[in-house]
Design a protein around this motif. Structure first.
Motif: not given
Length: 109
Positions: A58-64, A68-71
């Protein structure tokens, strides 16, 4: 790979049983401890690892631009499958019997 935690607590329980007797309270406590550790390895921790896989996806598919995208990714390798826990338990039993046998032979020499 067999579960090292399962091997350790099983070896402990069998060793206590061989030394103190399998009908005593010390063995009962060690057996309960082993049961809890082995249940946790196959149940709670294994499911936590599977949940971490889903959350990482899910986090991988978040927009940049999402906060949380860089967590940092969660650890996915948690817990063991039932065959790994069973193999660890068998290894622990074998280890306890070998250790007990070596100790008995060493004390008779």
């Amino acid at each position: 790979m067999p579960s090292a935690h399962s091997a350790t607590v099983t070896a402990l329980a069998v060793s206590v049983g061989l030394q103190e007797g399998f009908d005593g309270s010390h063995f009962a406590i060690a057996l309960i401890l082993a049961s809890i550790v082995m249940y946790d390895a196959t149940g709670v921790r294994l499911q936590a690892g599977r949940q971490a896989e889903v959350l990482n996806q899910i986090v991988y598919e978040l927009p940049a631009e999402h906060p949380l995208a860089e967590s940092r990714p969660l650890r996915e390798l948690l817990g063991h499958t039932p065959p790994q826990v069973i193999a660890g338990g068998m290894l622990g039993i074998l280890t306890a019997f070998v250790g007990y046998s070596v100790t008995r032979i060493a004390t008779t020499i």
